[in-house]
Design a protein around this motif. Structure first.
Motif, mmCIF file in Angstrom:
data_model
loop_
_atom_site.group_PDB
_atom_site.id
_atom_site.type_symbol
_atom_site.label_atom_id
_atom_site.label_comp_id
_atom_site.label_asym_id
_atom_site.label_seq_id
_atom_site.Cartn_x
_atom_site.Cartn_y
_atom_site.Cartn_z
ATOM 1 N N ARG A 9 -12.762 -14.794 1.738
ATOM 2 C CA ARG A 9 -11.886 -14.886 0.574
ATOM 3 C C ARG A 9 -11.438 -13.491 0.160
ATOM 4 N NH1 ARG A 9 -10.868 -19.921 0.830
ATOM 5 N NH2 ARG A 9 -12.578 -21.335 0.494
ATOM 6 N N THR A 10 -10.296 -13.430 -0.504
ATOM 7 C CA THR A 10 -9.859 -12.163 -1.047
ATOM 8 C C THR A 10 -10.678 -11.859 -2.295
ATOM 9 O OG1 THR A 10 -8.013 -10.933 -1.989
ATOM 10 C CG2 THR A 10 -7.978 -13.306 -2.295
ATOM 11 N N ALA A 11 -10.966 -10.592 -2.500
ATOM 12 C CA ALA A 11 -11.748 -10.184 -3.666
ATOM 13 C C ALA A 11 -10.988 -10.427 -4.966
ATOM 14 C CB ALA A 11 -12.123 -8.713 -3.533
ATOM 15 N N TRP A 12 -9.703 -10.612 -4.871
ATOM 16 C CA TRP A 12 -8.864 -10.780 -6.057
ATOM 17 C C TRP A 12 -8.715 -12.233 -6.489
ATOM 18 C CZ3 TRP A 12 -7.236 -6.939 -9.094
ATOM 19 C CH2 TRP A 12 -7.355 -5.651 -8.600
ATOM 20 N N SER A 13 -9.303 -13.173 -5.789
ATOM 21 C CA SER A 13 -9.150 -14.591 -6.134
ATOM 22 C C SER A 13 -9.541 -14.882 -7.573
ATOM 23 C CB SER A 13 -9.977 -15.471 -5.201
ATOM 24 O OG SER A 13 -9.398 -15.530 -3.940
ATOM 25 N N LEU A 127 -4.512 -11.287 1.716
ATOM 26 C CA LEU A 127 -5.727 -10.610 2.130
ATOM 27 C C LEU A 127 -5.520 -9.100 2.242
ATOM 28 C CD1 LEU A 127 -6.772 -13.164 4.870
ATOM 29 C CD2 LEU A 127 -7.654 -12.979 2.545
ATOM 30 N N ALA A 128 -4.422 -8.595 1.689
ATOM 31 C CA ALA A 128 -4.086 -7.180 1.777
ATOM 32 C C ALA A 128 -5.070 -6.336 0.970
ATOM 33 C CB ALA A 128 -2.662 -6.944 1.259
ATOM 34 N N GLY A 129 -5.161 -5.089 1.361
ATOM 35 C CA GLY A 129 -5.945 -4.104 0.632
ATOM 36 C C GLY A 129 -5.055 -2.930 0.308
ATOM 37 N N HIS A 130 -5.151 -2.443 -0.888
ATOM 38 C CA HIS A 130 -4.266 -1.375 -1.341
ATOM 39 C C HIS A 130 -5.023 -0.048 -1.389
ATOM 40 C CE1 HIS A 130 -1.724 -4.715 -2.331
ATOM 41 N NE2 HIS A 130 -2.662 -5.210 -3.123
ATOM 42 N N GLY A 131 -4.293 1.019 -1.186
ATOM 43 C CA GLY A 131 -4.898 2.337 -1.232
ATOM 44 C C GLY A 131 -3.843 3.405 -1.308
ATOM 45 N N SER A 132 -4.305 4.629 -1.389
ATOM 46 C CA SER A 132 -3.358 5.740 -1.461
ATOM 47 C C SER A 132 -3.575 6.661 -0.270
ATOM 48 C CB SER A 132 -3.535 6.503 -2.781
ATOM 49 O OG SER A 132 -4.880 6.928 -2.905
ATOM 50 N N GLY A 133 -3.152 6.197 0.888
ATOM 51 C CA GLY A 133 -3.202 7.025 2.081
ATOM 52 C C GLY A 133 -4.361 6.766 3.016
ATOM 53 N N ARG A 134 -5.410 6.096 2.579
ATOM 54 C CA ARG A 134 -6.556 5.822 3.442
ATOM 55 C C ARG A 134 -6.515 4.371 3.905
ATOM 56 N NH1 ARG A 134 -11.594 6.881 0.163
ATOM 57 N NH2 ARG A 134 -10.277 5.980 -1.421
ATOM 58 N N THR A 135 -7.113 4.106 5.047
ATOM 59 C CA THR A 135 -7.206 2.744 5.549
ATOM 60 C C THR A 135 -8.214 1.972 4.703
ATOM 61 O OG1 THR A 135 -6.724 3.499 7.775
ATOM 62 C CG2 THR A 135 -7.703 1.332 7.572
ATOM 63 N N ASN A 136 -7.867 0.767 4.318
ATOM 64 C CA ASN A 136 -8.746 -0.068 3.515
ATOM 65 C C ASN A 136 -9.852 -0.618 4.417
ATOM 66 O OD1 ASN A 136 -9.618 -2.750 2.315
ATOM 67 N ND2 ASN A 136 -8.450 -1.850 0.630
ATOM 68 N N LYS A 137 -11.106 -0.299 4.096
ATOM 69 C CA LYS A 137 -12.243 -0.687 4.937
ATOM 70 C C LYS A 137 -12.441 -2.197 4.981
ATOM 71 C CE LYS A 137 -14.664 3.617 4.111
ATOM 72 N NZ LYS A 137 -15.772 4.258 3.418
ATOM 73 N N ARG A 138 -12.202 -2.879 3.864
ATOM 74 C CA ARG A 138 -12.368 -4.332 3.818
ATOM 75 C C ARG A 138 -11.398 -5.014 4.778
ATOM 76 N NH1 ARG A 138 -9.546 -8.013 1.441
ATOM 77 N NH2 ARG A 138 -8.466 -6.520 0.124
ATOM 78 N N VAL A 139 -10.144 -4.582 4.775
ATOM 79 C CA VAL A 139 -9.135 -5.164 5.667
ATOM 80 C C VAL A 139 -9.472 -4.828 7.118
ATOM 81 C CG1 VAL A 139 -6.692 -5.119 6.308
ATOM 82 C CG2 VAL A 139 -7.349 -5.127 3.895
#
Length: 154
Positions: A9-13, A127-139
Motif C-alpha cells: 500500500r502507499t504510505a499516503w492512503s 505509488l510515487a515517492g517524492h523527493g528533492s533530487g534523491r532517489t526515493n528508497k521506498r519506490v
C-alpha cells in the motif's frame, strides 16, 4: 523466492482517506445549511450547490478509493489500484519494472513504471515517492520486489 500473494500500500492512503472524510464532513455541514436556508426562504438557490459539489465529489472518491490504493502481486501477475480504477497484468505482459523519474520545477517524483510487452508503459502514480533530487528508497524497494516477482514467474 517466496511466490505467495503480496500487497503493498502507499504510505499516503490514510492521509487521502482522512482528507476525503474531512471533505465529506464539510460537504454534509454545508448541504444541511443549504437545506435549512431553502426551507426558511422557500426558494432554492442552485448556485449554492457549487461548493458542495466541489468538495463532495473528491471527498467521495478519496474516502472510498483510498483504502484500496496499492499493488498486489503473486505468481500469476499483478493488480494496481489507483485513484479512479484498477488495472491487472499477467507477468507475461510485463517486460520490465523500473523507476521512472517525473521531473518538476520544485521537486521530482519517482514512480514505478511497467514496461509492457506490447511496447507501451504504465506508470503507477499512486505509488510515487517524492523527493528533492534523491532517489526515493521506498519506490526503489517496491520496484525491486516487483521485478524480482516478475523474474521468478518467468
Amino acid at each position: 523466492m517466496d511466490m505467495r500473494q503480496r500487497k503493498r500500500r502507499t504510505a499516503w492512503s490514510i492521509t487521502y482517506f482522512l482528507l476525503g472524510g474531512a471533505c465529506l464532513l464539510v460537504t454534509v455541514v454545508m448541504a444541511t445549511g443549504l437545506v435549512t436556508m431553502w426551507a426558511r426562504a422557500g426558494v432554492a438557490h442552485l448556485e449554492y450547490l457549487i461548493p458542495v459539489l466541489i468538495l463532495g465529489v473528491p471527498g467521495v472518491v478519496l474516502t472510498f478509493r483510498a483504502p484500496v490504493f496499492g499493488v498486489s502481486y503473486g505468481p500469476a501477475g499483478m493488480k494496481y489500484s489507483g485513484l479512479l480504477g484498477a488495472r491487472s497484468y499477467a507477468w507475461v505482459d510485463i517486460r520490465e519494472v523500473r523507476v521512472a523519474v517525473l521531473e518538476g520545477t520544485v521537486y521530482s517524483s519517482d514512480v514505478p513504471e511497467l514496461v509492457l510487452a506490447s511496447g507501451g508503459t504504465d506508470q503507477l502514480h499512486m505509488l510515487a515517492g517524492h523527493g528533492s533530487g534523491r532517489t526515493n528508497k521506498r519506490v526503489k524497494r517496491l520496484v525491486a520486489e516487483l521485478e524480482a516477482a516478475r523474474a521468478a514467474a518467468s
